[in-house]
Design a protein around this motif. Structure first.
Motif, PDB file in Angstrom:
ATOM      1  N   UNK A  67      71.186  36.112  -3.028  1.00 33.55           N
ATOM      2  CA  UNK A  67      72.196  35.646  -3.958  1.00 33.55           C
ATOM      3  C   UNK A  67      71.544  34.635  -4.890  1.00 33.55           C
ATOM      4  N   UNK A  68      71.885  34.741  -6.137  1.00 31.73           N
ATOM      5  CA  UNK A  68      71.370  33.769  -7.090  1.00 31.73           C
ATOM      6  C   UNK A  68      72.067  32.436  -6.885  1.00 31.73           C
ATOM      7  N   UNK A  69      71.288  31.397  -6.835  1.00 32.69           N
ATOM      8  CA  UNK A  69      71.868  30.072  -6.781  1.00 32.69           C
ATOM      9  C   UNK A  69      71.604  29.378  -8.108  1.00 32.69           C
ATOM     10  N   UNK A  70      71.957  28.116  -8.208  1.00 30.19           N
ATOM     11  CA  UNK A  70      71.792  27.393  -9.471  1.00 30.19           C
ATOM     12  C   UNK A  70      70.335  27.328  -9.905  1.00 30.19           C
ATOM     13  N   UNK A  71      69.420  27.173  -8.964  1.00 29.84           N
ATOM     14  CA  UNK A  71      68.000  27.097  -9.303  1.00 29.84           C
ATOM     15  C   UNK A  71      67.533  28.417  -9.901  1.00 29.84           C
TER      16      UNK A  71
END
Length: 88
Positions: A67-71
């Motif tokens: 999952x893409x996170x903020x980073x």
């Protein structure tokens, strides 16, 4: 409040391991149902210990969810900015 069996069923679904290890999933659900029925303290402690061990194994078998996170999102935006800067 959820019972043990319901909580384990929810976690198993979140882990996505029903098809990977159906026998372990069934064992976890059975142990959780035993925990919900109650009994003497020693039996419940032993059942709980076994349930914890089975769940640890299922967690290890669970596929990694990417999952893409903020980073990751910031990195992608930086790449896009550099590409746009090179075009101008």
């Amino acid at each position: 409040m959820f019972g043990n069996e319901s909580a384990i069923a929810v976690e198993v679904d979140l882990l996505g391991v029903r098809d990977i290890a159906p026998g372990l999933v069934q064992l976890a659900l059975t142990l959780a149902a035993i925990m919900d029925k109650g009994g003497n303290a020693t039996a419940l402690a032993n059942t709980g210990r076994e349930l914890r061990t089975v769940m640890e194994t299922l967690r290890k078998l669970a596929p990694v969810k990417v999952e893409d996170d903020d980073v990751d999102q910031l990195l992608q935006e930086g790449v896009e900015r550099r590409v746009r800067a090179r075009r101008t």
